[in-house]
Design an enzyme around this catalytic site. Structure first.
Site, mmCIF file in Angstrom:
data_model
loop_
_atom_site.group_PDB
_atom_site.id
_atom_site.type_symbol
_atom_site.label_atom_id
_atom_site.label_comp_id
_atom_site.label_asym_id
_atom_site.label_seq_id
_atom_site.Cartn_x
_atom_site.Cartn_y
_atom_site.Cartn_z
ATOM 1 C CB SER A 11 -0.805 0.103 1.331
ATOM 2 O OG SER A 11 -1.234 1.584 1.353
ATOM 3 C CG HIS A 36 -3.657 -1.614 -1.371
ATOM 4 N ND1 HIS A 36 -5.235 -2.829 -1.591
ATOM 5 C CD2 HIS A 36 -4.499 -1.525 -0.467
ATOM 6 C CE1 HIS A 36 -6.144 -2.212 -0.654
ATOM 7 N NE2 HIS A 36 -5.782 -1.062 0.161
ATOM 8 C CG ASP A 38 -4.996 2.003 1.495
ATOM 9 O OD1 ASP A 38 -6.462 1.266 0.941
ATOM 10 O OD2 ASP A 38 -4.246 1.689 1.147
ATOM 11 C CG MET A 40 -8.710 6.836 2.110
ATOM 12 S SD MET A 40 -6.870 6.858 4.273
ATOM 13 C CE MET A 40 -6.510 5.405 3.911
ATOM 14 C CG HIS A 69 -8.873 -0.433 0.189
ATOM 15 N ND1 HIS A 69 -8.877 -0.349 1.298
ATOM 16 C CD2 HIS A 69 -10.220 -0.725 0.778
ATOM 17 C CE1 HIS A 69 -9.497 -0.289 1.803
ATOM 18 N NE2 HIS A 69 -10.491 -0.528 1.604
ATOM 19 C CG MET A 71 -11.040 2.497 2.958
ATOM 20 S SD MET A 71 -9.764 3.216 3.327
ATOM 21 C CE MET A 71 -8.349 3.186 1.522
ATOM 22 C CG MET A 140 -11.128 -3.340 5.724
ATOM 23 S SD MET A 140 -9.720 -2.622 4.575
ATOM 24 C CE MET A 140 -8.633 -1.428 5.828
ATOM 25 N N GLY A 147 -2.722 3.850 8.370
ATOM 26 C CA GLY A 147 -1.701 3.075 8.081
ATOM 27 C C GLY A 147 -1.568 2.886 9.718
ATOM 28 C CG ASP A 176 -5.988 -3.170 3.887
ATOM 29 O OD1 ASP A 176 -4.889 -2.383 4.053
ATOM 30 O OD2 ASP A 176 -6.958 -2.304 2.966
ATOM 31 N N GLY A 177 -4.692 -4.356 6.771
ATOM 32 C CA GLY A 177 -4.724 -3.898 7.713
ATOM 33 C C GLY A 177 -3.259 -4.563 9.029
ATOM 34 N N GLY A 178 -2.644 -3.628 8.776
ATOM 35 C CA GLY A 178 -1.450 -4.683 9.990
ATOM 36 C C GLY A 178 -0.474 -6.003 9.400
HETATM 37 C C1 DX5 Z 1 -6.022 1.558 5.506
HETATM 38 C C2 DX5 Z 1 -5.574 0.740 4.279
HETATM 39 C C3 DX5 Z 1 -4.728 0.056 4.338
HETATM 40 C C4 DX5 Z 1 -3.433 0.423 4.698
HETATM 41 C C5 DX5 Z 1 -2.912 -0.205 5.216
HETATM 42 O O1 DX5 Z 1 -7.840 2.358 6.396
HETATM 43 O O2 DX5 Z 1 -6.712 0.518 3.635
HETATM 44 O O3 DX5 Z 1 -4.141 -0.058 3.098
HETATM 45 O O4 DX5 Z 1 -2.078 1.438 4.527
HETATM 46 O O5 DX5 Z 1 -1.225 -0.306 5.923
HETATM 47 P P1 DX5 Z 1 -0.767 -0.954 7.343
HETATM 48 O O6 DX5 Z 1 -0.170 -1.907 6.589
HETATM 49 O O7 DX5 Z 1 0.237 0.178 7.577
HETATM 50 O O8 DX5 Z 1 -1.307 -1.253 8.161
HETATM 51 ZN ZN ZN Z 2 -6.263 -0.288 2.096
#
Ligand code: DX5
Ligand code: ZN
Length: 226
Positions: A11, A36, A38, A40, A69, A71, A140, A147, A176-178
């Protein structure tokens, strides 16, 4: 059932925004098959990132799959712009609007792969009636918006249930996430095959650093599959 190929999707939210073209080039050269993206809007999620103009200017820097993605709410008025910007997969959130099926039809009508994303609190039953209309399910494992957040472990069981629900259908399961070398084995074992990673990939700078982080996550995922 044949296992879906593992794909690492860095991402670029965690990349250096002042050098995005170079970052996308470097991470592609480092072995990432997907990028990826993101998007927003400061409304559906409490953060603002970038839109189709930025994605369009990144397109010439990489042949990787552009995995968008969204959002944003509403999403429908912007789907065509993201398709024209060069996204290959366009994912909308099930929570972002009342007409999910219409959004998915629109994305496929634009010649793109259609994805649905579910927030951590959203039940899997949201996608029961659109399984024939999606190419990707994005689970998610943090609350979307930022991030570097902590992985929510309850989502591992959700991935396993999603994998059982999807069965042999040609649908990628993305998480996606962590995602890190510690959590990658858990999600891969549960059935995820596309692993998004922001902060875990963009540690350090440059192709060699990214080659190491991308390979590390891939190996951890493959080891988790057993
Ligand atoms: C959060 C995003 C993720 C984010 C992931 O809203 O959708 O794609 O960038 O970041 P990490 O890998 O640091 O959790
Ligand atoms: Zn994402």
């Amino acid at each position: 059932m044949t296992a879906r190929s593992i794909r690492i999707a860095p991402s670029i939210l965690a990349a250096d925004f002042a050098r995005l073209g170079e970052e996308v080039r470097d991470v592609t050269e480092a072995g990432a098959e997907w990028i990826h993206l993101d998007v927003m809007d400061g409304h559906f999620v409490p953060n603002i990132s970038y839109g189709p103009a930025v994605i369009q200017s990144l397109r010439k820097h990489s042949d990787a799959v552009f995995d968008c993605h969204l959002m944003i709410a509403p999403a429908d008025p912007y789907l065509e712009a993201f398709a024209k910007a060069g996204c290959d997969v366009i994912t909308v959130h099930a929570e972002a609007g009342p007409h999910l099926h219409r959004s998915l039809q629109t994305i496929r009508g634009l010649g793109k792969k259609a994805g649905v994303s579910l927030n951590p609190a959203t039940p899997l039953s949201m996608i029961e009636n659109v399984l024939d209309d999606i190419d990707l399910l994005l689970i998610m494992s943090v609350n979307p918006g930022f991030g570097g957040q902590k992985f929510i472990h309850s989502q591992v069981d959700k991935i396993a249930k999603a994998s059982a629900m999807i069965g042999d259908r040609p649908i990628d399961i993305e998480v996606d996430g962590g995602v890190t070398v510690e959590t990658a084995p858990l999600v891969a074992k549960a059935g995820a095959n596309v692993l998004v990673a922001g902060s875990a990939v963009f540690k350090g700078t440059g192709v060699e650093a990214y080659r190491g982080t991308v390979a590390g996550i891939r190996q951890a995922a493959l080891a988790g599959r057993g």
